[in-house]
Write an enzyme that holds these catalytic residues in place. Structure first.
Site, PDB file in Angstrom:
ATOM      1  N   GLY A   1       0.844  -1.192   0.000  1.00 35.34           N
ATOM      2  CA  GLY A   1       0.000   0.000   0.000  1.00 35.34           C
ATOM      3  C   GLY A   1       0.877   1.238   0.000  1.00 35.34           C
ATOM      4  O   GLY A   1       2.090   1.154   0.213  1.00 35.34           O
ATOM      5  N   LYS A   2       0.310   2.368  -0.255  1.00 34.56           N
ATOM      6  CA  LYS A   2       1.065   3.635  -0.157  1.00 34.56           C
ATOM      7  C   LYS A   2       0.067   4.768  -0.073  1.00 34.56           C
ATOM      8  O   LYS A   2      -1.057   4.648  -0.571  1.00 34.56           O
ATOM      9  CB  LYS A   2       1.951   3.818  -1.401  1.00 34.56           C
ATOM     10  CG  LYS A   2       3.112   4.755  -1.178  1.00 34.56           C
ATOM     11  CD  LYS A   2       4.266   4.039  -0.511  1.00 34.56           C
ATOM     12  CE  LYS A   2       5.427   4.950  -0.198  1.00 34.56           C
ATOM     13  NZ  LYS A   2       6.589   4.186   0.290  1.00 34.56           N
ATOM     14  N   GLY A   3       0.481   5.866   0.539  1.00 37.67           N
ATOM     15  CA  GLY A   3      -0.407   7.014   0.629  1.00 37.67           C
ATOM     16  C   GLY A   3       0.351   8.296   0.416  1.00 37.67           C
ATOM     17  O   GLY A   3       1.589   8.330   0.499  1.00 37.67           O
TER      18      GLY A   3
END
Ligand code: NAD
Length: 419
Positions: free
Chosen positions: A108-110
């Site tokens: 995931g990444k934000g």
């Protein structure tokens, strides 16, 4: 940092890498089709009260690329150049990185499009708390566990943990890693990425028959990653003959005095002002004769322009994406052995996994236990990639990708497509 690159290119190259490795290992078409797209992309508006009383509405993004092997794991960055494509590519790379070291996570990444260098701590806290509130239904210890990234610190992770916990009504330390020790952070996390790079460097020298004692190292970047790596590799007996950061570089063929240099950088933030060896520029450092070159600062520093001049026998990628695809081709056609980022710098996410385990179990490991377990994971991953490279008759980057994609593919096929 990575936010400075062209975002379209970043996603294009992530997809190109995936297609190439899918062909190499004859990946099941269903797996390829699934992995080309993120599972979920959430874009939110973040109304934030600024210190002057005005309201600014920032855009925040969270991408969950894949959850077949476990919850998503990946940092949150605050940077003006954050874009959806870039966050998707970074989430995809996290899927591969977690699979290479075989920890039970997807990627995931934000990111939030903002310039934190131009914001007060109160404004950053307001932004963080509202962003987390917008994410509250999709993050959590069993579904998506954020961590620090560019411009987000352990303080920001503390606010994240607190905001999420307030929404649940009880403390949930396992929702985030990279948090302060007093909130359940792990001993050994701060140096974990540098330690992992040092362990992988030791294993590589070993497989290449180069003694670690006295091996020469050139290091670009003396921050969280580069500084810890320099300390640990010199304790192991190697000689760091060149080191640089944004303020400049130093060279001493007999080895720089690393413990004094690290103390100076901890105190002043920069290499500049330290009296040792001779001054060198970054380009000189990258092309200097040495056993191991460790780029641990920025992406895209080894390019088609300078790759032909690199005289290191081995490159261990401390930074994410320091080598362009064109430079990588030059290295593999020549005789430079490259240990790719998704393997070399996976020590950070590995100890994040240890932090999550400790937070879930509400118990704490000693620093020695953390370091021993990290060593086991990194050494095993290194040799698995090395053997896969041999089996596939390919380089370490392709082999690491192959191993990762196969592991994720196996999980996808074992679970089947729902409904
Ligand atoms: P950092 O901000 O602590 O350090 C970056 C270092 O690079 C600093 O010493 C800075 O002076 C130097 N630098 C910046 N511009 C430079 C330039 N033009 N020339 C030479 N040096 C320059 O960041 P970090 O956490 O050490 O991360 C470094 C790299 O490692 C990044 O690519 C990051 O994505 C990657 N990485 C970090 C972690 C982690 O746990 N921190 C984990 C995996 C990968």
């Amino acid at each position: 940092m990575a936010s400075q690159t062209n975002s379209t290119n970043v996603l294009d190259s992530a997809l190109e890498q995936l297609e190439d490795v899918a062909a190499l290992v004859d990946l099941h078409p269903d797996v390829l089709a699934k992995l080309k797209k993120p599972k979920r992309t959430l874009i939110v508006s973040i109304p934030t009260r600024m210190d002057d009383g005005s309201l600014e509405v920032f855009t925040g993004i969270r991408v969950q690329h894949n959850m077949d092997r476990g919850p998503c794991k990946g940092g949150i960055r605050y940077h003006p150049a954050v874009s959806i494509d870039e966050v998707i590519a970074l989430a995809m790379w996290m899927t591969w990185k977690c699979a290479v070291v075989d920890i039970p996570y997807g990627g995931g990444k934000g990111g939030v499009i903002c310039d934190p260098t131009d914001m007060s701590q109160t404004e950053i806290e307001n932004l963080t708390r509202r962003f987390v509130t917008e994410l509250v239904t999709i993050i959590g210890p069993e579904q998506d566990i954020p961590a620090p990234d560019v411009n987000t610190t352990e303080t920001v992770m503390g606010w994240l943990m607190d905001t999420y916990s307030m929404q649940q009504g009880y403390s949930v330390p396992a929702v985030v890693t990279g948090k302060p020790i007093c909130l359940g952070g792990s001993l050994g996390r701060a140096a974990a990425t540098g330690r992992g790079i040092a362990l992988v460097t030791r294993e590589t020298l070993n497989t290449k028959g180069i003694p670690l004692e006295g091996a020469t190292i050139s290091l670009q970047g003396y921050g969280k990653v580069g500084g810890a790596f320099a300390d640990i590799i010199s304790e192991m007996g190697a000689r760091v003959i060149a080191a640089s950061d944004i303020s400049g570089g130093l060279y001493d063929p007999d080895g720089l005095p690393i413990s004094e240099l690290s103390a100076h950088v901890r105190e002043t933030g920069f290499i500049e002002g330290f009296q040792a060896g001779e001054s060198i520029g970054n380009e000189e450092l990258l092309t200097m004769e040495c056993d191991v070159l460790v780029p641990a600062a920025l992406e895209n520093v080894l390019t088609a322009e300078n790759a032909g001049d690199v005289r290191a026998k081995i490159i261990v990628e401390g930074a994410n994406g320091p080598t362009t695809p064109a430079a990588h081709r030059i290295f593999t056609e020549g005789d430079v052995f490259v240990v790719p980022d998704i393997l070399a710098n996976a020590g950070g996410v590995t100890v994040s996994y240890f932090e999550w385990c400790q937070s879930l179990q509400k118990l704490f490991w000693t620093e020695e236990q953390v370091n021993q377990r990290l060593e086991r994971v990194m050494v095993k991953a290194y040799h698995e990639v090395y053997e896969r490279a041999d089996e596939l008759q390919t380089d370490m980057r392709n082999a690491a990708m192959a191993l990762a994609v196969e592991r994720v593919g196996e999980a996808i096929l074992a679970r089947g497509i729902y409904p």
